[in-house]
Design a protein around this motif. Structure first.
Motif, mmCIF file in Angstrom:
data_model
loop_
_atom_site.group_PDB
_atom_site.id
_atom_site.type_symbol
_atom_site.label_atom_id
_atom_site.label_comp_id
_atom_site.label_asym_id
_atom_site.label_seq_id
_atom_site.Cartn_x
_atom_site.Cartn_y
_atom_site.Cartn_z
ATOM 1 N N VAL A 161 0.835 -1.203 0.000
ATOM 2 C CA VAL A 161 0.000 0.000 0.000
ATOM 3 C C VAL A 161 0.868 1.251 0.000
ATOM 4 O O VAL A 161 0.597 2.222 -0.725
ATOM 5 C CB VAL A 161 -0.957 -0.014 1.209
ATOM 6 N N ASN A 162 1.949 1.229 0.775
ATOM 7 C CA ASN A 162 2.863 2.375 0.798
ATOM 8 C C ASN A 162 3.450 2.632 -0.586
ATOM 9 O O ASN A 162 3.528 3.772 -1.056
ATOM 10 C CB ASN A 162 3.980 2.111 1.812
ATOM 11 N N ARG A 163 3.842 1.554 -1.272
ATOM 12 C CA ARG A 163 4.427 1.702 -2.601
ATOM 13 C C ARG A 163 3.423 2.288 -3.591
ATOM 14 O O ARG A 163 3.773 3.140 -4.416
ATOM 15 C CB ARG A 163 4.916 0.334 -3.094
ATOM 16 N N ILE A 164 2.171 1.853 -3.489
ATOM 17 C CA ILE A 164 1.144 2.392 -4.388
ATOM 18 C C ILE A 164 0.912 3.867 -4.093
ATOM 19 O O ILE A 164 0.835 4.700 -5.017
ATOM 20 C CB ILE A 164 -0.171 1.598 -4.241
ATOM 21 N N LEU A 165 0.821 4.226 -2.809
ATOM 22 C CA LEU A 165 0.588 5.625 -2.461
ATOM 23 C C LEU A 165 1.711 6.525 -2.952
ATOM 24 O O LEU A 165 1.471 7.638 -3.437
ATOM 25 C CB LEU A 165 0.445 5.764 -0.939
ATOM 26 N N GLN A 166 2.942 6.046 -2.834
ATOM 27 C CA GLN A 166 4.095 6.877 -3.176
ATOM 28 C C GLN A 166 4.375 6.930 -4.675
ATOM 29 O O GLN A 166 4.759 7.969 -5.205
ATOM 30 C CB GLN A 166 5.347 6.361 -2.445
ATOM 31 N N LYS A 167 4.190 5.796 -5.370
ATOM 32 C CA LYS A 167 4.661 5.699 -6.754
ATOM 33 C C LYS A 167 3.583 5.434 -7.793
ATOM 34 O O LYS A 167 3.857 5.482 -8.989
ATOM 35 C CB LYS A 167 5.732 4.600 -6.848
ATOM 36 N N HIS A 168 2.381 5.117 -7.352
ATOM 37 C CA HIS A 168 1.304 4.810 -8.296
ATOM 38 C C HIS A 168 0.051 5.580 -7.897
ATOM 39 O O HIS A 168 -1.019 5.001 -7.689
ATOM 40 C CB HIS A 168 1.034 3.302 -8.328
ATOM 41 N N GLY A 169 0.206 6.886 -7.803
ATOM 42 C CA GLY A 169 -0.886 7.746 -7.355
ATOM 43 C C GLY A 169 -2.069 7.781 -8.283
ATOM 44 O O GLY A 169 -3.114 8.339 -7.931
#
Length: 519
Positions: A161-169
């Motif tokens: 989830v962190n990766r999506i929030l940061q890099k896949h907005g």
């Protein structure tokens, strides 16, 4: 929102994020220009807990009228990764979407909502999903009003989830395995707010009955329980799927009877640990063997189940399966390793000897049984001698097929912090040797069918030859034979004339068998 999940900074790297608002319903933040509405987030600490909280069974799941018009004139695509449980979840997701008025499409450019139902069991499964998100980013730029969502087991992981929030907005929606039934509400929130919506429940959800399902094909998946309490050291499933919760037997039996009424030829009972069914019941003594015995009496031609655990495969279940009838002679019995030392490090709670004793007991009760399994090579610290024990177990059991894997560490599991001193070239060489052994015994098993007549449920046209049909035997062997398309969905007798390693070929020798007689 629980106290444990209030401090988001413990679980996510929100560097550069601006908090817009926060209350008991969640938190709104802005990252890289995108506003995000976090209703609840994955929490590994909560996922590890196994509390005494009661699990409710909810039956009143009628979709409010206001949600039934949201998808009118719109189209959806659901991409599914991973196990049969994910396939079953996708059936529910599709059912909910169609209740909302959405229609299925295979054309991405026509789609108004695309959901990726994900798997977290191995690293390459996650790589596929993030690769797909990269491709879908371009479509999202072309069609900004399209909703793009990520759900399933990956959504239960904090790091994902962190990766999506940061890099896949550009993703619009993230939800987990425990709140699939909340999909209509989450879609409404995402559409109206124009913000990314995140709702992932980390504590086990209730059992939600009567949800719509969009089933396709000849088989019906029937989920009989959720979650797993085994906590094998390599496995992320107990965290992503929660503790074991069994559906009430009357609800399962009612669903199977309805599938029989609808004409389904085959069902598969599903659970992360399917033969632990009923262990969580406090008011009745009712186990998996009892359920199978009840379904044995229902007029549906074939009944399968997956996945079973050797620890919960008791004598009563073996006795019931030996009755045959619509209970097929195929058992998937994951062993993972043939070494007692490795099994102990995996926390499988059985030994090589007890597994072999169980396999021989099943073979004695069901002489024509076909065994398949799961095996991991290169588990941290696995020695050459321990791997040889796995090979010798494969030879002793004589599996018809196996899913084999090189160990893949999953963040948050105990095995992920074990010293991994097995070089990748050694792991790859072991996998090749293991696959060669599995292939040898698969071919031997198929060769024994040469000249025999087998019952085949015709599933469709062969992918490689339009003039050939394909289907499966009771023991789950793939059969190719010549025939007309109108045979799809029927049972036929096929005499085997040629055998390969992973499939067999033959000639149809009789008219289709009525489903009621093909048991």
């Amino acid at each position: 929102m629980s106290k444990e999940s209030k401090d988001y900074s413990k679980y996510f790297d929100f560097s550069g994020a601006k908090v817009l608002s926060e209350d008991e319903h969640g938190k709104r933040i802005r990252i890289n220009g995108r506003e995000i509405n976090i209703l609840s987030e994955p929490n590994h600490r909560q996922e590890k807990q196994r509390g005494k909280q009661s699990v409710e069974v909810l039956y009143d799941t009628e979709l409010p009228e206001e949600f039934r018009r949201i998808g009118a004139g719109k189209h959806y695509i659901v991409y599914t990764y991973g196990c049969q449980m994910n396939e079953h979840d996708s059936e529910t997701i599709k059912g909910l979407l169609e209740q909302m008025g959405y229609q299925a499409t295979e054309d991405r450019k026509q789609a108004d909502i695309i959901l990726l139902n994900t798997c977290a069991i191995r690293e390459n499964a996650e790589d596929k999903v993030f690769g797909e998100l990269g491709h879908l980013k371009h479509l999202k730029i072309e069609k900004p009003d399209m909703l793009l969502g990520v759900c399933g087991c990956m959504s239960q992981e904090e790091s994902v989830v962190n990766r999506i929030l940061q890099k896949h907005g550009f993703v619009d929606l993230i939800f987990g395995t425990h709140n699939v039934h909340r999909l209509p509400h989450l879609i409404q929130e995402a559409l109206f707010s124009k913000e990314m919506v995140v709702e992932v429940w980390s504590k086990e959800g209730d059992i939600i009955e009567n949800l719509p399902k969009k089933r396709e094909g000849l088989r019906g998946w029937v989920n009989i329980m959720y979650g797993c309490d085994k906590f094998c050291t390599y496995c992320i499933v107990p965290y992503t799927r929660g503790k074991e919760r069994s559906r009430r037997p009357e609800d399962v039996i009612a669903e199977v009877r309805e599938l029989a009424r609808q004409g389904y030829k085959e069902i598969t009972l599903l659970g992360q640990n399917v033969n632990a069914y009923g262990k969580d019941f406090e008011d009745i003594e009712y186990r998996f063997g009892d359920l199978m015995d009840a379904i044995h009496k229902i007029d549906i031609p074939r009944v399968r189940f997956t996945t079973s655990h050797p620890r919960d495969f008791d004598d009563h279940l073996i006795e019931v399966l030996a009755k045959g009838g619509n209970l097929v002679e195929h058992i998937h019995l994951p062993v993972q390793s043939g070494s007692s030392q490795v099994l102990k490090k995996m926390s499988r709670k059985y030994t090589r000897e007890t597994y072999l004793e169980l396999a021989h007991k099943i073979k004695k009760a069901i002489p024509n049984v076909a065994f398949t399994t799961d095996i991991i090579v290169g588990f941290p610290g696995e020695t050459d001698e321990q791997f040889e024990e796995t090979l010798s177990l494969v030879r002793e059991v004589g599996y018809d097929a196996a899913y084999t894997f090189i160990y893949s560490p999953r963040e948050g599991t105990p095995a992920a912090v074990m010293e991994d001193n097995v070089p990748m070239e050694v792991k790859s060489e072991r996998l090749q040797r293991l696959n060669a052994a599995i292939s040898e015994y698969s071919r031997q098993s198929n060769d024994r069918l040469l000249g025999a007549t087998v019952e085949v449920l015709v599933e469709g046209v062969s992918k490689n030859n339009d003039s050939m049909l394909s289907g499966r035997t009771r023991t789950n062997k793939l059969v190719h034979f010549e025939g007309s398309r109108d045979l799809v969905g029927t049972f036929v007798n096929v005499q085997i004339t040629d055998t390969k390693t992973w499939y067999i070929k033959g000639d149809m020798i009789s008219n289709p068998i009525p489903a009621s007689d093909a048991v």
